[in-house]
Design an enzyme around this catalytic site. Sequence first.
Site, PDB file in Angstrom:
ATOM      1  N   SER A  52       1.054  -1.138  -0.346  1.00  0.00           N
ATOM      2  CA  SER A  52      -0.136   0.405   0.396  1.00  0.00           C
ATOM      3  C   SER A  52       0.544   1.398   0.263  1.00  0.00           C
ATOM      4  CB  SER A  52      -0.670   0.021   0.903  1.00  0.00           C
ATOM      5  OG  SER A  52      -0.006   0.013   2.165  1.00  0.00           O
ATOM      6  N   HIS A  53       1.565   1.106   0.743  1.00  0.00           N
ATOM      7  CA  HIS A  53       2.580   1.972   0.140  1.00  0.00           C
ATOM      8  C   HIS A  53       4.440   2.724  -0.672  1.00  0.00           C
ATOM      9  CE1 HIS A  53       0.089   3.464   3.214  1.00  0.00           C
ATOM     10  NE2 HIS A  53       0.349   5.108   3.298  1.00  0.00           N
ATOM     11  N   ASP A 193      -4.349   0.301   1.689  1.00  0.00           N
ATOM     12  CA  ASP A 193      -4.738  -1.317   1.283  1.00  0.00           C
ATOM     13  C   ASP A 193      -6.246  -1.740   1.411  1.00  0.00           C
ATOM     14  OD1 ASP A 193      -3.162  -4.009   1.658  1.00  0.00           O
ATOM     15  OD2 ASP A 193      -2.306  -2.890   3.275  1.00  0.00           O
TER      16      ASP A 193
HETATM   17  P1  NDP Z   1      -1.176  -3.416   9.287  1.00  0.00           P
HETATM   18  O1  NDP Z   1      -2.879  -2.863  10.358  1.00  0.00           O
HETATM   19  O2  NDP Z   1      -0.805  -4.915   8.737  1.00  0.00           O
HETATM   20  O3  NDP Z   1       0.208  -3.565  10.275  1.00  0.00           O
HETATM   21  C1  NDP Z   1       0.531  -2.867  10.442  1.00  0.00           C
HETATM   22  C2  NDP Z   1       2.270  -3.094  12.229  1.00  0.00           C
HETATM   23  O4  NDP Z   1       1.405  -4.018  13.091  1.00  0.00           O
HETATM   24  C3  NDP Z   1       3.319  -3.660  11.017  1.00  0.00           C
HETATM   25  O5  NDP Z   1       4.165  -2.526  12.504  1.00  0.00           O
HETATM   26  C4  NDP Z   1       3.082  -4.834  11.235  1.00  0.00           C
HETATM   27  O6  NDP Z   1       4.704  -4.904  11.173  1.00  0.00           O
HETATM   28  C5  NDP Z   1       2.735  -5.134  12.527  1.00  0.00           C
HETATM   29  N1  NDP Z   1       2.055  -6.998  12.683  1.00  0.00           N
HETATM   30  C6  NDP Z   1       1.028  -7.075  11.534  1.00  0.00           C
HETATM   31  N2  NDP Z   1       0.526  -8.499  11.921  1.00  0.00           N
HETATM   32  C7  NDP Z   1       1.113  -8.736  13.161  1.00  0.00           C
HETATM   33  C8  NDP Z   1       1.289  -9.671  13.443  1.00  0.00           C
HETATM   34  N3  NDP Z   1       0.670 -11.102  13.713  1.00  0.00           N
HETATM   35  N4  NDP Z   1       2.045 -10.028  14.871  1.00  0.00           N
HETATM   36  C9  NDP Z   1       3.023  -8.372  15.225  1.00  0.00           C
HETATM   37  N5  NDP Z   1       2.536  -7.457  14.586  1.00  0.00           N
HETATM   38  C10 NDP Z   1       1.857  -7.364  13.066  1.00  0.00           C
HETATM   39  O7  NDP Z   1      -0.795  -2.024   9.107  1.00  0.00           O
HETATM   40  P2  NDP Z   1      -1.898  -0.637   8.572  1.00  0.00           P
HETATM   41  O8  NDP Z   1      -2.751  -1.148   7.511  1.00  0.00           O
HETATM   42  O9  NDP Z   1      -2.882  -0.500   9.960  1.00  0.00           O
HETATM   43  O10 NDP Z   1      -0.391   0.527   8.076  1.00  0.00           O
HETATM   44  C11 NDP Z   1      -0.035   0.318   6.748  1.00  0.00           C
HETATM   45  C12 NDP Z   1       1.253   1.391   6.757  1.00  0.00           C
HETATM   46  O11 NDP Z   1      -0.100   2.189   6.496  1.00  0.00           O
HETATM   47  C13 NDP Z   1       2.168   1.725   7.754  1.00  0.00           C
HETATM   48  O12 NDP Z   1       3.307   1.833   7.320  1.00  0.00           O
HETATM   49  C14 NDP Z   1       1.021   3.234   8.205  1.00  0.00           C
HETATM   50  O13 NDP Z   1       2.255   4.243   8.731  1.00  0.00           O
HETATM   51  C15 NDP Z   1       0.562   3.714   6.545  1.00  0.00           C
HETATM   52  N6  NDP Z   1       0.109   4.754   6.589  1.00  0.00           N
HETATM   53  C16 NDP Z   1       0.188   6.106   6.472  1.00  0.00           C
HETATM   54  C17 NDP Z   1      -0.540   7.147   6.405  1.00  0.00           C
HETATM   55  C18 NDP Z   1      -0.726   8.297   5.906  1.00  0.00           C
HETATM   56  O14 NDP Z   1      -1.409   9.069   6.604  1.00  0.00           O
HETATM   57  N7  NDP Z   1       0.710   8.531   5.561  1.00  0.00           N
HETATM   58  C19 NDP Z   1      -1.718   7.004   6.431  1.00  0.00           C
HETATM   59  C20 NDP Z   1      -2.056   5.338   7.271  1.00  0.00           C
HETATM   60  C21 NDP Z   1      -1.494   4.346   7.301  1.00  0.00           C
HETATM   61  P3  NDP Z   1       4.753  -6.129   9.711  1.00  0.00           P
HETATM   62  O15 NDP Z   1       5.081  -4.973   9.303  1.00  0.00           O
HETATM   63  O16 NDP Z   1       6.460  -7.121   9.893  1.00  0.00           O
HETATM   64  O17 NDP Z   1       3.697  -6.880   9.087  1.00  0.00           O
HETATM   65  O1  PYC Z   2      -3.095   4.351   3.448  1.00  0.00           O
HETATM   66  O2  PYC Z   2      -4.653   5.476   5.165  1.00  0.00           O
HETATM   67  C1  PYC Z   2      -3.300   5.948   4.573  1.00  0.00           C
HETATM   68  C2  PYC Z   2      -2.841   6.995   3.960  1.00  0.00           C
HETATM   69  C3  PYC Z   2      -3.162   7.685   3.644  1.00  0.00           C
HETATM   70  C4  PYC Z   2      -2.032   8.737   3.468  1.00  0.00           C
HETATM   71  C5  PYC Z   2      -1.281   8.291   3.277  1.00  0.00           C
HETATM   72  N1  PYC Z   2      -1.568   6.847   3.128  1.00  0.00           N
END
Ligand code: NDP
Ligand code: PYC
Length: 342
Positions: A52-53, A193
């Site tokens: 997703s990123h 995602d």
């Molecule tokens: P997830 O729900 O997949 O959670 C991710 C985190 O949880 C990671 O550190 C992951 O490690 C860990 N994790 C997942 N499964 C397990 C497990 N079974 N046991 C232990 N740890 C676990 O991701 P999100 O969808 O919430 O977020 C994904 C990305 O999106 C992030 O990097 C976030 O910064 C980015 N994002 C950015 C935004 C922005 O505005 N810039 C907005 C929202 C999200 P691992 O990677 O090793 O699986």
């Molecule tokens: O995946 O939610 C997201 C997000 C928002 C801005 C960048 N990534």
Amino acid sequence: MSVFEAQETVALSIDEVFALSRRVLTGAGLSVPHAEAVARAITAGERDECASHGLYRLPGCVMTIRSGKLSLDAEPVVEDASPALVRADARHGYSLLAFERAAPLLAQKAKAVGVAALVINNCFHFSALWPEIEQLTEMGVAALAMTPSHSWVAPAGGRKGLLGTNPIAFGWPRPGPYPYVFDFATSAIARGDMALHDIAGKLIPEGWGVDAEGRPTTNARAALDGAMLTFGGHKGSALSTMIELMAGPLIGDLTSRESMAFDDGAKAAPMHGELILAFDPAIMGGGDAEANAARAEALFAAFADQGARLPSQRRYKARARSLKHGVRTPKVLYDQIQALGF
Ligand code: NDP
Ligand code: PYC
């Protein structure tokens, strides 16, 4: 598991991912320093199999560049604001260059006074937070980062977008190359995602979103057009609200709702602030830093003792694989990027 698991893919080396990203970004008009900072973040995402990123973000970056809202060559202004505060004005450029320019001073301040903050203002933000956290843990400090986004997420008990997907990430330096890092959205899943589920025609679990009428849905498109939900009900909702406040009004910057209003339908990346805190374990721990670090290591070891994995372990395994064999990107995405014409 990737939503694209069964799809045709294109093999790329890590260098090719960076070169492709840089070419598209500079071709679209982004200055070289910004393009390289953005390309580094995209390449890290693709390398660590964070679909997703990674490269998925390139078409969105081009849309942001073409929106007319992003400054394509903004020079971030880094200010030594107080003994414990660095302020970086991104001046409506992407956040990543401002972070890279300000991070060394943040770590230096944390090491001088124990805890320090980096405030980034007026930045377009689209990236995962863990690459920034890893840069800080490499400098020997623990770190916590947070940022709003656009108001796509309903608060607990509500049915309309108000909060952002608001990621929060934390890192703890460890011996060796792999720090303890978690990084997640406070929505049930990142919007990126959710969009990948839509593209792949994959159902989403209940609890991720509601449709435009506020009804629970398992259709990703309906949830994207309706509202996303926070993880953990009222707990995720409160954590997300804290991020709105701490990386919004506290630092004199926009909330997700205000970022959405600023966007005004342009569909650019969110524009707001980011807050990053850094902690020096030697100063904060007071006494024996080595003993404190060993106690942290004992905690991590106890996870493995019961078969649990640490966050980022999947990423680190993916990284090792990608560095050896390169990555496999969905052909449909690769073709979409080539069709941008750069
Ligand atoms: P997830 O729900 O997949 O959670 C991710 C985190 O949880 C990671 O550190 C992951 O490690 C860990 N994790 C997942 N499964 C397990 C497990 N079974 N046991 C232990 N740890 C676990 O991701 P999100 O969808 O919430 O977020 C994904 C990305 O999106 C992030 O990097 C976030 O910064 C980015 N994002 C950015 C935004 C922005 O505005 N810039 C907005 C929202 C999200 P691992 O990677 O090793 O699986
Ligand atoms: O995946 O939610 C997201 C997000 C928002 C801005 C960048 N990534």
